[in-house]
Each structure stands twice: as structure tokens, then as C-alpha cells.
Design an enzyme around this catalytic site. Sequence first.
Site, PDB file in Angstrom:
ATOM      1  N   ASN A 198       0.943  -0.998  -0.063  1.00 30.98           N
ATOM      2  CA  ASN A 198      -0.010   0.003  -0.077  1.00 30.98           C
ATOM      3  C   ASN A 198       0.981   1.395  -0.013  1.00 30.98           C
ATOM      4  OD1 ASN A 198      -1.761   2.102   0.269  1.00 30.98           O
ATOM      5  ND2 ASN A 198      -2.344   1.370   2.637  1.00 30.98           N
ATOM      6  N   GLY A 255       2.616   2.150  11.456  1.00 33.81           N
ATOM      7  CA  GLY A 255       3.579   3.400  11.160  1.00 33.81           C
ATOM      8  C   GLY A 255       4.122   3.802  12.551  1.00 33.81           C
ATOM      9  N   GLY A 259       2.999  -1.321   4.124  1.00 40.58           N
ATOM     10  CA  GLY A 259       2.847   0.219   4.033  1.00 40.58           C
ATOM     11  C   GLY A 259       3.923   0.943   3.687  1.00 40.58           C
ATOM     12  N   HIS A 281      -9.453   0.668   5.392  1.00 38.82           N
ATOM     13  CA  HIS A 281      -8.311   0.810   6.042  1.00 38.82           C
ATOM     14  C   HIS A 281      -8.227   1.826   7.190  1.00 38.82           C
ATOM     15  CE1 HIS A 281      -3.858   2.074   6.623  1.00 38.82           C
ATOM     16  NE2 HIS A 281      -3.622   0.986   6.169  1.00 38.82           N
ATOM     17  N   LYS A 312       0.201   4.287  -0.241  1.00 33.32           N
ATOM     18  CA  LYS A 312      -0.450   5.315   0.338  1.00 33.32           C
ATOM     19  C   LYS A 312      -0.407   6.707  -0.529  1.00 33.32           C
ATOM     20  CE  LYS A 312      -0.350   3.352   4.957  1.00 33.32           C
ATOM     21  NZ  LYS A 312      -0.645   3.647   6.318  1.00 33.32           N
ATOM     22  N   GLU A 365      -4.813  -5.356  10.947  1.00 30.25           N
ATOM     23  CA  GLU A 365      -3.916  -4.164  11.283  1.00 30.25           C
ATOM     24  C   GLU A 365      -4.138  -3.602  12.307  1.00 30.25           C
ATOM     25  OE1 GLU A 365      -1.518  -2.598   7.575  1.00 30.25           O
ATOM     26  OE2 GLU A 365      -3.670  -1.910   7.509  1.00 30.25           O
ATOM     27  N   SER A 390       3.505  -2.054  10.688  1.00 30.30           N
ATOM     28  CA  SER A 390       5.087  -1.942  11.122  1.00 30.30           C
ATOM     29  C   SER A 390       5.675  -3.086  10.893  1.00 30.30           C
ATOM     30  CB  SER A 390       5.501  -1.646  12.417  1.00 30.30           C
ATOM     31  OG  SER A 390       4.759  -0.239  12.727  1.00 30.30           O
TER      32      SER A 390
END
Length: 249
Positions: free
Chosen positions: A8, A171, A232, A93, A10, A165, A211
Site C-alpha cells: 500500500n 507506522g 505500508g 483501512h 498510500k 492491522e 510496522s
Amino acid sequence: MKKLLIGNFKMNQNPSQTKQYLIKFVAGFNGNRADVVLCPSFVSLPISAYLTKGSLVKIGAQNVSDEEEGAYTGEISAQMLKDIGVEYVIIGHSDRRLKYKESDKLINKKIKTALKNGLKCVVCVGETLADRNTGKTFDVIRHQIEECVRGLYENELESVIIAYEPIWAIGTGQNASVKDVENAAKVVRKVIYESYSEKASRDIQVLYGGSLNEKNVGALLNCAGIDGGLFGKLSLNVNQFLDIANNIK
């Protein structure tokens, strides 16, 4: 079975950057150990679909409208995505749930619209740090899944992927433990079992995201009940993501 790895991007990379990324990734990906879906921004989807056509790499979108068409300024429909070669879409998400206040009801409608138009849905679920600290993790996961798949027929689950998630791990540099991930996967499959059947519970793909990095990816993606990962930040590094995709056990 191969692992399913979804990147992803983003709101990162313009189309020319994504082009360079995909040229390198497509050339270097062997497909022996994993299936890969890359999800760039909307503006990068046409060039991405073009560059990956006939390759082992699939393309997904990061969002989709719950409406088929009409006066919905700024929205992108499932038909539009399908027409340019997109095969997957991320729905629900935490970025969308938290910042844009997307509800389970809206997510459910998006899933139904996407499935109707032949897209595979990567449905994200996960708890906040407050939920975790108050022992509500499994209740939150159960509620989100029940609401998101409400009204779906069992055969439609063949095109649904559940991505666990935990919001507190996205993150932040923190990641769930092996025990956390395995317990969450059990809850996901139990909900599907109770709502549908043992076969549906066994067959549905469950991913972990939050992460993930080159050090923990092996342990977390090989947890019992986990079929792959939703990446991510790491997926933006073409060399690292390519190495994981080609070598994951």
C-alpha cells in the site's frame, strides 16, 4: 501455498516514480514464493496497469466509492477501476476509518459494490491502543468483521481478504507479537465459521499488517492462520520489498 503480499503506497510517489518502481519490480520478481499486489495512488493506476499487464504482479486501488456512478464529485467507481485493469481494492483501512470517519456500514456497501464489479476486496480490521489496553481487541475485530461482511453470500467470500492491522502498530514502529497475530487470526476465522461455514473459515485469506520490516516479516507472516501481509512504508522501498517477495519462506 504462496504468501500474498500487498504493498500500500498510500499518498506517495507520482506516476513517473511509480513507473520506475514497477519497471524494476516486474523485471526482478520471480513469483516463486509469493503473489504480489501493488496499490499505488489513483493517478498512478493507469501506468501501473499498463506496465504489469501479462506479468506476475497484480494492481490494486487504495479506495473505491460505494456508489456505481453519478454526481459524486471526486469519487472513483469500481467500474472505472475494473476498466483500466485493477483487480484488487483496499477497503476500510484505518486511515480511512479514522481520518475520514468511514463506518462499518459504509465499508460494507463499498465491499458489495466492488464485488458486484468483479474486484477482490482487501478488508482491513483492527483495534486502537485504547481498545487493546481495555481488553476489547477481540470484540472490536469481531464487530468489524460481522458488520463488514453482513449480507454477503458465502461464495462471495472467495473474493474477500481480511487484513488484521492493529491501529496502534501502523507506522509507529511497534508491531504485534506472534501470539497477538495468531490470536487475532483465530478470531477472524471463528467469526467467519460462525457466520458461514468451516470451509469458508478455512479458505478465507487472512493477512497481517502493521510496522512490518525485514527483521520481523518472517516470524509474523508465518504465524498460524496468516496467509500473507499488508505492507505500508516498507513497500515503497523497491529493493527491500522485492527481496522479501522473492525470498519469504
